[in-house]
Write an enzyme that holds these catalytic residues in place. Structure first.
Site, PDB file in Angstrom:
ATOM      1  N   SER A 131     -60.695 -23.895  18.831  1.00  0.00           N
ATOM      2  CA  SER A 131     -59.674 -23.410  17.897  1.00  0.00           C
ATOM      3  C   SER A 131     -58.290 -23.949  18.227  1.00  0.00           C
ATOM      4  O   SER A 131     -57.456 -24.102  17.330  1.00  0.00           O
ATOM      5  CB  SER A 131     -59.662 -21.884  17.869  1.00  0.00           C
ATOM      6  OG  SER A 131     -59.544 -21.348  19.167  1.00  0.00           O
ATOM      7  N   HIS A 151     -53.724 -20.342  20.843  1.00  0.00           N
ATOM      8  CA  HIS A 151     -53.536 -20.925  19.515  1.00  0.00           C
ATOM      9  C   HIS A 151     -52.097 -21.402  19.325  1.00  0.00           C
ATOM     10  O   HIS A 151     -51.852 -22.478  18.764  1.00  0.00           O
ATOM     11  CB  HIS A 151     -53.884 -19.895  18.439  1.00  0.00           C
ATOM     12  CG  HIS A 151     -55.330 -19.541  18.408  1.00  0.00           C
ATOM     13  ND1 HIS A 151     -55.825 -18.470  17.684  1.00  0.00           N
ATOM     14  CD2 HIS A 151     -56.408 -20.114  19.008  1.00  0.00           C
ATOM     15  CE1 HIS A 151     -57.138 -18.408  17.838  1.00  0.00           C
ATOM     16  NE2 HIS A 151     -57.506 -19.384  18.643  1.00  0.00           N
TER      17      HIS A 151
END
Length: 297
Positions: A128, A182
């Protein structure tokens, strides 16, 4: 029989997908299946706070390859494949592989430093961070042509900030996800788009060509009807033209994001201008690149 334009674009996209963009989902799936059988794979590759102090390069480089669940894997594959594919068509297959590794490391190092002080017992894994890196990269690229995006009648936001919305949504919908990981991945993508990672992600073309030569036999084993291998020689012009278009647009707009100036040079602009004159590809639209179909010379 008449076909819808969207179907035609999809049909064209799947006829000769980029080699790495096709192989990466397969490879990640194989790694996941193996990790379900051999739990030591996940244990050895997940990123921990001690990875930096213990100099565990396997964790720092390879944590994006392992995933916790099927849902985790599938969600990442759906989001990752199209944005990596677009990048590969412009920059070449081998260079894209280099970029993926550099982005993983650039994201991992600050995460390890922060985790030592704030969350020493946490571990992260999954691709991710790559997704947010490429989202940040493409957001900067798009903002050079479209500085703002209207999300609602009375809501206009800077285009380069759009990934922040996804970042917040993911943090709310999947609270177990790594918000810091992230965010650091997103920052790495912004830095790459602005040129601050060029010293790491722009190795000499001679190096890339040498790698391509070493794996040429492997490349030739794959039927040419399956994928397209985007060679460095063909990607030089499209990459230079794409970089020049972005730098030129950023120069016009001031190229300033959060106080950081785009790291471009006049040489970049001149090189891109020359390349565009020799290339039939418009990197600002479809980013098709000049690929080498697998199995051909």
């Amino acid at each position: 029989m008449a076909q819808f334009p969207l179907f035609q674009k999809f049909q064209k996209a799947i006829q000769h997908p980029p080699a790495l963009s096709l192989g990466l989902p397969i490879f990640l799936t194989v790694i996941f299946l193996l990790s379900q059988r051999y739990v030591w794979i996940e244990d050895d590759l997940e990123l921990r706070s001690t990875a930096l102090t213990n100099f565990e390069l396997n964790r720092i480089s390879f944590y994006p390859l392992v995933h916790a669940t099927w849902f985790h894997l599938l969600l990442n594959l759906v989001a990752l494949q199209p944005i990596v594919s677009q990048f590969e068509r412009v920059n070449g297959t081998v260079r894209t592989g280099i970029v993926l590794n550099i982005l993983a490391v650039v994201t991992a190092i600050p995460w390890c430093l922060l985790s030592i002080g704030f969350f020493p017992d946490e571990a992260v894994l999954g691709s991710s961070a790559w997704i947010f890196s490429f989202m940040g990269y493409w957001a900067i690229r798009e903002s050079s042509k479209q500085p703002t995006t209207q999300l609602a009648p009375n809501l206009v936001v800077p285009t380069w900030l759009l990934p922040i919305i996804y970042l917040v949504v993911i943090a709310i919908v999947i609270p177990s996800s790594s918000f810091i990981g992230h965010l650091l991945g997103l920052i790495a993508g912004w830095m790459m788009a602005l040129g601050y990672l060029d010293v790491l992600i722009e190795p000499s073309s001679k190096v890339v060509l040498w790698i391509e030569n070493k794996i040429s036999r492997v490349i030739d084993l794959i039927p040419s009807s399956i994928v397209t291998f985007y060679r460095e020689e063909g990607a030089l012009d499209t990459r230079a033209a794409a970089r020049a278009d972005t730098n030129r647009s950023l120069s016009v707009s001031g190229g300033n994001f959060l106080g950081f100036q785009a790291n471009s040079s006049q040489a970049d602009l001149e090189a891109g201008t020359r390349s565009r004159g020799n290339s039939s590809v418009d990197p600002t639209t479809s980013f098709p690149g000049t690929g080498q179909t697998l199995g051909t010379q």
